[in-house]
Enzyme design. Structure first.
Site, PDB file in Angstrom:
ATOM      1  N   GLU A  77      35.957  61.499  70.244  1.00  0.00           N
ATOM      2  CA  GLU A  77      35.123  62.018  69.163  1.00  0.00           C
ATOM      3  C   GLU A  77      33.835  62.661  69.669  1.00  0.00           C
ATOM      4  O   GLU A  77      33.376  63.668  69.122  1.00  0.00           O
ATOM      5  CB  GLU A  77      34.793  60.912  68.152  1.00  0.00           C
ATOM      6  CG  GLU A  77      35.984  60.504  67.285  1.00  0.00           C
ATOM      7  CD  GLU A  77      37.043  59.687  68.021  1.00  0.00           C
ATOM      8  OE1 GLU A  77      36.764  59.175  69.134  1.00  0.00           O
ATOM      9  OE2 GLU A  77      38.163  59.554  67.488  1.00  0.00           O
TER      10      GLU A  77
ATOM     11  N   HIS B  19      36.878  51.530  59.269  1.00  0.00           N
ATOM     12  CA  HIS B  19      37.484  52.788  58.807  1.00  0.00           C
ATOM     13  C   HIS B  19      37.126  53.081  57.360  1.00  0.00           C
ATOM     14  O   HIS B  19      37.819  53.839  56.692  1.00  0.00           O
ATOM     15  CB  HIS B  19      39.017  52.738  58.932  1.00  0.00           C
ATOM     16  CG  HIS B  19      39.516  52.805  60.338  1.00  0.00           C
ATOM     17  ND1 HIS B  19      39.457  51.740  61.201  1.00  0.00           N
ATOM     18  CD2 HIS B  19      40.063  53.820  61.053  1.00  0.00           C
ATOM     19  CE1 HIS B  19      39.967  52.084  62.378  1.00  0.00           C
ATOM     20  NE2 HIS B  19      40.338  53.347  62.314  1.00  0.00           N
TER      21      HIS B  19
END
Ligand SMILES: Cc1ncc(C[n+]2csc(CCOP(=O)(O)OP(=O)(O)O)c2C)c(N)n1
Lengths: 315, 327
Positions: B61, B130
């Site tokens: 990321e 998440h």
């Protein structure tokens, strides 16, 4: 033998001399508190940036790490905006927003700037290299970093993808063996940064970083590979950090004997120039830096309106 | 121009397709985008635009966001789907330093296009790492624009605005609304401007200031309250940076009562800033303290039922509104 013309060798020496002169000026004036103490001296390391940038074109992208001023000068920046910034004046490249940890940028000559969070330039350089690949514009991106910064995850993340995608990217490490006062050998399985290249299936090259021509040749080869679509190269220049980590660092972790074999990169390069050329260029550079210093001293200091500039761009 | 019923993620995808056809400096990267994206927003992009412009990355990321920053500085218009808002923290340096500050710290007044897609919020048991609502981070680091669409139409219109915006945009898509459907304009010039709130339901008793997943819930609560004589105005902020203060302040000046509702955790969430500014700027128009409703200050549980209990429900919104109206 090198393919460098005598003109080019002279320009390189002049730029090294500019960097050296700025270094000396900062050392002198830091004590008078005219410069912020954040300066990371690049004295002794000028050959690597000057040799590498000599192999780049104006529109190639440079992302530097910011020890000294030679990367920006090598790519063609003038002493004026550099000193203006260090002195925190309106004529500086960032009007006082950059400064001690330099954020000089000039997109017109491919000086893209520095991230002061070390290791941030890897993906940024990957981004400009990807842009070049998509646009097919033939430009090369060079990311400069120190040996200590190879510990960052972004080093791996970026090279893994760049190698897979054959991006026109050059990793250029100035390996001075030190991160602040820590020895590279205490935190890394190898002190030869070029070793890491094997894992990415790309060439890893070690060069003498006190020798501009050696650095130039290695970089030229990497540039040619990148432009030919053959992907990234990792270059490691073995260099010597002649001064402290920052200006004022007492360096009680080092001894003078470390410098017994020290070769000054300006002396190494001067041997390539004829007659009194080196002396003349040194004088010229010193005069140009002095003029830039005087001009910066006379330039206005930034006012509070600078704080509000450049946050958002209005189309 | 005609409309079509479609899902929230599909509407985002439509904006991407239209803009990528219009502007070949736009490209998209992320994990799995070339094979349709985790939530379907990128479906079909690779077959139309090729893998030069629809690029799959490894699990990296920081690299993805940094790549976007570098490409953006080099004049391209990257879009990254980060998969989950939680991963903002993995790419924190790249987003909150590089994208937000690069131009400023180098003293350059140049465009910098980049859209980072952050799917945020609960979706029925995705777990504590998440499901975070990370939009407040974008409010705290000047230099970014921050949007959160609450319906399919806005998902398209705000995405189009983001893709044309010469500043980095954090585009928070709401996971819980991913399959909600709406009537989406097919006009390729349909744009929802960044920084413009929408009054979704006019009212006179109090103002519910909200965005994202809490917009449909607040509207439902407002309908229930209407039967009790409480006429709630519901404002969908749509953008948190810039925030449409004119809309918020004029609404509260009319209704004299305000509450902020969001799915993000209450403590130091966006509502803290909004409530504080209302009180600083129009204190004498208020007849009651500004109230806040957000997620409980705990990590979210994996269990979908526990998760649902941690974030504001329609009943909780209605209950707070009753309390506020009674002061
Ligand atoms: C991410 C990050 N961590 C720590 C620092 C603080 N810091 C500045 S320079 C430096 C040492 C860098 O060592 P190296 O990469 O070898 O470069 P050198 O100083 O030798 O030129 C450190 C730790 C920083 N600027 N950024």
């Amino acid at each position: 033998m090198s393919s460098l013309s005598s003109d080019k060798l002279e320009t390189m020496f002049y730029r090294m001399a500019l960097a050296r002169s700025i270094e000396r000026l900062i050392q002198k004036h830091t004590r008078e508190h005219k410069f912020s103490g954040w300066w990371h001296p690049g004295e002794g390391q000028e050959a690597a940036p000057i040799g590498a940038t000599a192999a780049l074109e104006d529109d190639d992208y440079l992302w530097y790490q910011g020890r000294g001023s030679a990367w920006a000068l090598g790519k063609g920046m003038k002493p004026g905006p550099i000193l203006g910034d260090l002195l925190g004046k309106m004529n500086g490249a960032t009007r006082g927003k950059g400064g001690g940890v330099p954020h000089w940028a000039d997109y017109s000559i491919g000086v893209m700037g520095e991230g002061a969070t070390l290791g941030s330039v890897y993906p940024l350089a990957g981004g400009s290299a990807l842009a070049s690949k998509i646009r097919k514009d033939g430009r090369v991106s060079l990311a400069n970093f120190g040996d200590g910064t190879t510990a960052r995850g972004t080093f791996h993340e970026t090279m893994m993808h760049a190698a897979a995608w054959k991006l026109p990217l050059i990793y250029f490490c100035e390996n001075n063996g030190l991160l602040v006062g820590t020895r590279l050998s205490d935190v890394s399985p190898t002190t030869n940064i070029a070793d890491f290249a094997a894992g990415y299936h790309i060439p890893g090259v070690t060069v003498d970083g006190q020798d501009t021509v050696a650095v130039y040749e290695a970089t030229r080869e990497a540039v040619a590979r990148a432009r030919a679509g053959e992907g990234p190269t990792l270059i490691e220049a073995k260099v010597v950090r002649r001064r402290g980590h920052y200006s004022g660092d007492p360096q009680n972790y080092r001894s003078e004997s470390e410098f017994d074999d020290y070769r000054d990169p300006l002396d190494v390069h001067a041997l390539l120039l004829g007659g009194n050329t080196a002396a003349r260029l040194l004088e010229e550079a010193e005069a140009d830096v002095k003029a830039a210093y005087d001009e910066a001293m006379a330039a206005p200091s930034p006012d509070a309106s600078v704080i509000e500039r450049d946050l958002y761009h209005v189309a | 121009m005609s409309h079509e019923m479609m899902g929230y993620n599909a509407a985002m995808g439509l904006a991407l397709v239209e803009e990528m056809r219009r502007d070949d400096s736009i490209f998209i990267l992320g994990q799995g985008v070339a094979t349709g994206g985790w939530f379907g927003a990128e479906k079909g992009l690779a077959s139309e635009f090729g893998t030069d412009r629809v690029i799959d990355c490894g699990i990296s990321e920081a690299f993805e966001a940094g790549l976007a920053a570098g490409a953006s500085i080099a004049g391209m218009k990257p879009v990254v789907n980060m998969g989950f808002g939680d991963f903002a923290l993995i790419a924190g340096d790249e987003i909150y330093h590089k994208l937000a500050k690069w131009r400023y710290m180098h003293g350059l007044d140049v465009p910098m296009h980049a859209v980072i897609i952050f799917p945020i919020g609960t979706m029925g048991g995705a777990g504590p790492e998440h499901s975070s609502c990370t939009e407040v981070l974008g409010m705290h680091f000047p230099g970014l624009k921050v949007v959160v669409p609450s319906n399919a139409e806005d998902a398209k219109g705000l995405m189009k605005a983001a893709l044309r915006e010469p500043n980095p945009v954090l585009f928070h898509s709401v996971q819980g609304l991913g399959w909600s459907r709406g009537d989406v304009p097919l006009d390729p010039e349909f744009i929802v401007p960044i920084g413009k709130a929408a009054i979704k339901r006019p009212g006179t008793s109090l103002s519910i200031i909200t965005y994202g997943s809490m917009v449909p819930r607040s509207l439902e609560a407002a309908e229930a309250l209407a039967g009790e004589g409480i006429d709630a105005e519901v404002i969908d902020l749509r953008s948190l940076v810039p925030l449409d203060w004119d809309c918020v302040l004029s609404s509260v000046s009319r209704t004299h009562r305000a509450m902020v509702v969001h799915e993000a955790a209450k403590t130091a969430g966006p509502g803290a800033e909004i409530a504080a500014q209302i009180q600083e700027r129009i204190f004498f128009d208020l007849e009651a303290p500004v109230m806040r409703l957000g997620a409980r200050d705990f990590p979210l549980a994996q269990h979908a039922d526990l998760e649902a209990l941690a974030i504001p429900s329609v009943d909780a919104i209605a209950a707070m509104a009753r309390e506020l109206a009674a002061i």
